[in-house]
Design a protein around this motif. Structure first.
Motif, PDB file in Angstrom:
ATOM      1  N   GLU A 106       0.823  -1.211   0.000  1.00  0.00           N
ATOM      2  CA  GLU A 106       0.000   0.000   0.000  1.00  0.00           C
ATOM      3  C   GLU A 106       0.859   1.263   0.000  1.00  0.00           C
ATOM      4  OE1 GLU A 106       0.242  -1.540   4.279  1.00  0.00           O
ATOM      5  OE2 GLU A 106      -0.200  -2.405   2.320  1.00  0.00           O
ATOM      6  N   VAL A 107       2.146   1.132   0.313  1.00  0.00           N
ATOM      7  CA  VAL A 107       3.067   2.268   0.290  1.00  0.00           C
ATOM      8  C   VAL A 107       3.646   2.476  -1.109  1.00  0.00           C
ATOM      9  CG1 VAL A 107       5.212   3.185   1.297  1.00  0.00           C
ATOM     10  CG2 VAL A 107       3.643   1.876   2.713  1.00  0.00           C
ATOM     11  N   PHE A 108       3.696   1.412  -1.934  1.00  0.00           N
ATOM     12  CA  PHE A 108       4.274   1.497  -3.266  1.00  0.00           C
ATOM     13  C   PHE A 108       3.535   2.519  -4.125  1.00  0.00           C
ATOM     14  CE2 PHE A 108       5.190  -3.381  -3.105  1.00  0.00           C
ATOM     15  CZ  PHE A 108       6.152  -3.172  -2.128  1.00  0.00           C
ATOM     16  N   SER A 109       4.264   3.173  -5.014  1.00  0.00           N
ATOM     17  CA  SER A 109       3.592   4.003  -6.025  1.00  0.00           C
ATOM     18  C   SER A 109       2.911   3.064  -7.023  1.00  0.00           C
ATOM     19  CB  SER A 109       4.614   4.880  -6.746  1.00  0.00           C
ATOM     20  OG  SER A 109       5.491   4.086  -7.529  1.00  0.00           O
ATOM     21  N   ALA A 110       1.919   3.585  -7.738  1.00  0.00           N
ATOM     22  CA  ALA A 110       1.202   2.767  -8.732  1.00  0.00           C
ATOM     23  C   ALA A 110       2.164   2.272  -9.813  1.00  0.00           C
ATOM     24  CB  ALA A 110       0.069   3.575  -9.352  1.00  0.00           C
ATOM     25  N   GLU A 111       3.115   3.123 -10.197  1.00  0.00           N
ATOM     26  CA  GLU A 111       4.076   2.745 -11.232  1.00  0.00           C
ATOM     27  C   GLU A 111       5.005   1.635 -10.743  1.00  0.00           C
ATOM     28  OE1 GLU A 111       2.391   6.607 -11.755  1.00  0.00           O
ATOM     29  OE2 GLU A 111       3.688   5.929 -10.144  1.00  0.00           O
ATOM     30  N   PHE A 112       5.417   1.718  -9.480  1.00  0.00           N
ATOM     31  CA  PHE A 112       6.274   0.675  -8.919  1.00  0.00           C
ATOM     32  C   PHE A 112       5.524  -0.660  -8.882  1.00  0.00           C
ATOM     33  CE2 PHE A 112       7.952  -1.939  -5.527  1.00  0.00           C
ATOM     34  CZ  PHE A 112       9.315  -1.836  -5.684  1.00  0.00           C
ATOM     35  N   SER A 113       4.257  -0.636  -8.467  1.00  0.00           N
ATOM     36  CA  SER A 113       3.454  -1.869  -8.423  1.00  0.00           C
ATOM     37  C   SER A 113       3.313  -2.474  -9.804  1.00  0.00           C
ATOM     38  CB  SER A 113       2.068  -1.579  -7.836  1.00  0.00           C
ATOM     39  OG  SER A 113       2.173  -1.169  -6.497  1.00  0.00           O
ATOM     40  N   ASP A 114       3.095  -1.621 -10.804  1.00  0.00           N
ATOM     41  CA  ASP A 114       2.962  -2.100 -12.176  1.00  0.00           C
ATOM     42  C   ASP A 114       4.277  -2.717 -12.659  1.00  0.00           C
ATOM     43  OD1 ASP A 114       1.252  -2.380 -14.458  1.00  0.00           O
ATOM     44  OD2 ASP A 114       2.408  -0.814 -15.449  1.00  0.00           O
ATOM     45  N   ALA A 115       5.392  -2.041 -12.366  1.00  0.00           N
ATOM     46  CA  ALA A 115       6.705  -2.566 -12.757  1.00  0.00           C
ATOM     47  C   ALA A 115       6.970  -3.905 -12.080  1.00  0.00           C
ATOM     48  CB  ALA A 115       7.800  -1.565 -12.395  1.00  0.00           C
ATOM     49  N   LEU A 116       6.623  -4.012 -10.813  1.00  0.00           N
ATOM     50  CA  LEU A 116       6.839  -5.259 -10.078  1.00  0.00           C
ATOM     51  C   LEU A 116       5.998  -6.388 -10.664  1.00  0.00           C
ATOM     52  CD1 LEU A 116       8.110  -6.856  -7.801  1.00  0.00           C
ATOM     53  CD2 LEU A 116       6.407  -5.867  -6.226  1.00  0.00           C
ATOM     54  N   ALA A 117       4.746  -6.088 -11.022  1.00  0.00           N
ATOM     55  CA  ALA A 117       3.876  -7.111 -11.614  1.00  0.00           C
ATOM     56  C   ALA A 117       4.433  -7.599 -12.954  1.00  0.00           C
ATOM     57  CB  ALA A 117       2.460  -6.566 -11.779  1.00  0.00           C
ATOM     58  N   HIS A 118       4.918  -6.679 -13.788  1.00  0.00           N
ATOM     59  CA  HIS A 118       5.487  -7.082 -15.075  1.00  0.00           C
ATOM     60  C   HIS A 118       6.796  -7.856 -14.895  1.00  0.00           C
ATOM     61  CE1 HIS A 118       2.725  -5.471 -18.004  1.00  0.00           C
ATOM     62  NE2 HIS A 118       2.718  -4.291 -17.396  1.00  0.00           N
ATOM     63  N   LEU A 119       7.626  -7.430 -13.937  1.00  0.00           N
ATOM     64  CA  LEU A 119       8.874  -8.137 -13.664  1.00  0.00           C
ATOM     65  C   LEU A 119       8.582  -9.550 -13.164  1.00  0.00           C
ATOM     66  CD1 LEU A 119      11.896  -7.463 -13.854  1.00  0.00           C
ATOM     67  CD2 LEU A 119      11.811  -6.756 -11.456  1.00  0.00           C
ATOM     68  N   LEU A 120       7.573  -9.661 -12.324  1.00  0.00           N
ATOM     69  CA  LEU A 120       7.151 -10.972 -11.822  1.00  0.00           C
ATOM     70  C   LEU A 120       6.624 -11.842 -12.961  1.00  0.00           C
ATOM     71  CD1 LEU A 120       6.799 -12.652  -9.232  1.00  0.00           C
ATOM     72  CD2 LEU A 120       4.601 -11.536  -8.890  1.00  0.00           C
TER      73      LEU A 120
ATOM     74  N   LEU B 240       7.925  -4.253 -20.730  1.00  0.00           N
ATOM     75  CA  LEU B 240       6.894  -3.461 -20.052  1.00  0.00           C
ATOM     76  C   LEU B 240       7.322  -3.097 -18.633  1.00  0.00           C
ATOM     77  CD1 LEU B 240       3.691  -5.289 -21.341  1.00  0.00           C
ATOM     78  CD2 LEU B 240       4.454  -2.969 -21.926  1.00  0.00           C
ATOM     79  N   ALA B 241       8.048  -3.993 -17.979  1.00  0.00           N
ATOM     80  CA  ALA B 241       8.574  -3.688 -16.645  1.00  0.00           C
ATOM     81  C   ALA B 241       9.533  -2.509 -16.727  1.00  0.00           C
ATOM     82  CB  ALA B 241       9.271  -4.908 -16.049  1.00  0.00           C
ATOM     83  N   GLN B 242      10.417  -2.500 -17.732  1.00  0.00           N
ATOM     84  CA  GLN B 242      11.365  -1.403 -17.891  1.00  0.00           C
ATOM     85  C   GLN B 242      10.641  -0.092 -18.186  1.00  0.00           C
ATOM     86  OE1 GLN B 242      14.803  -1.389 -17.318  1.00  0.00           O
ATOM     87  NE2 GLN B 242      14.257   0.779 -17.361  1.00  0.00           N
ATOM     88  N   GLN B 243       9.603  -0.139 -19.016  1.00  0.00           N
ATOM     89  CA  GLN B 243       8.822   1.068 -19.295  1.00  0.00           C
ATOM     90  C   GLN B 243       8.153   1.590 -18.031  1.00  0.00           C
ATOM     91  OE1 GLN B 243       6.125   0.195 -22.532  1.00  0.00           O
ATOM     92  NE2 GLN B 243       7.785  -0.169 -23.977  1.00  0.00           N
ATOM     93  N   SER B 244       7.645   0.670 -17.209  1.00  0.00           N
ATOM     94  CA  SER B 244       7.017   1.071 -15.951  1.00  0.00           C
ATOM     95  C   SER B 244       8.035   1.698 -15.007  1.00  0.00           C
ATOM     96  CB  SER B 244       6.355  -0.129 -15.269  1.00  0.00           C
ATOM     97  OG  SER B 244       5.301  -0.622 -16.053  1.00  0.00           O
ATOM     98  N   VAL B 245       9.260   1.154 -14.977  1.00  0.00           N
ATOM     99  CA  VAL B 245      10.320   1.723 -14.141  1.00  0.00           C
ATOM    100  C   VAL B 245      10.659   3.126 -14.626  1.00  0.00           C
ATOM    101  CG1 VAL B 245      12.760   1.545 -13.524  1.00  0.00           C
ATOM    102  CG2 VAL B 245      11.314  -0.475 -13.419  1.00  0.00           C
TER     103      VAL B 245
END
Length: 197
Positions: A131-145, A166-171
């Motif tokens: 819940e502390v993560f930014s939306a972009e960080f969460s998206d990057a983490l989901a794509h990396l996963l 897509l993970a790199q774009q999110s980062v």
């Protein structure tokens, strides 16, 4: 958003259903459990995210190392130490970098060596609460996963490659969003600015 939501986002990118818990026995949950924490920590280390930056006074150790005046305990929740500074240099710690070295001392373990007395540390903390993560960080983490699980779940190298991109774009987007929240005044070297102005 919680860790299960992020895992389910990753699975949705792979068209592989959903999980209810990381302790489920199905393959998707097992792969999520194997990869999630490692990738979260790896992504946190990639950039000094504003939401994971922590400032703290460092704990002085009684031991000393050759070549340095002080040794401090490495903070337990530290993923990457970025600056060591004293109170006088707190506001300009990025411009007035003070030397330090991280090493392992036999008697006390991982330590910070420096000549800075009464030192503080600026570091990336091991933030576990999504819940502390930014939306972009969460998206990057989901794509990396998704990229990490793609071969195990689908055997599809194209899905693996697409999700890594897509993970790199999110980062990149997250970096931009994070920089917006930081002070952006242009700083000139003193010699240049003194000569010009």
């Amino acid at each position: 958003m919680n860790s299960i939501d992020i895992c389910n986002m990753a699975l949705s990118f792979l068209h592989c259903g959903r999980i209810n818990s990381l302790d489920d026995t199905e393959k998707a949950a097992q792969l999520c459990k194997i990869h999630y924490d490692h990738l979260r920590r790896r992504l946190l280390r990639m950039y000094p995210w504003g939401f994971s930056e922590k400032l703290t006074k460092l704990a002085l150790l009684e031991t000393r190392a050759v070549g340095y005046s002080y040794a401090y305990a490495y903070p337990e929740d530290c993923l990457q130490l970025r600056f060591v500074f004293d109170e006088e240099h707190a506001a300009d710690r990025e411009d007035s970098r003070q030397d330090f070295r991280v090493c392992y001392l036999d008697t006390v373990g991982r330590s910070i060596l420096t000549d800075v007395s009464l030192a503080y540390g600026d570091y990336t903390a091991d933030i576990k609460e999504p819940e502390v993560f930014s939306a972009e960080f969460s998206d990057a983490l989901a794509h990396l996963l998704a990229s990490s699980m793609a071969m195990g779940m689908t055997g599809n190298t194209e899905l693996q490659s697409i999700n890594l991109q897509l993970a790199q774009q999110s980062v990149d987007l997250a970096r931009y969003q994070d920089v917006v929240e930081r002070e952006r005044r242009t700083r000139y070297p003193h010699g240049y600015s003194d000569a010009r102005f």
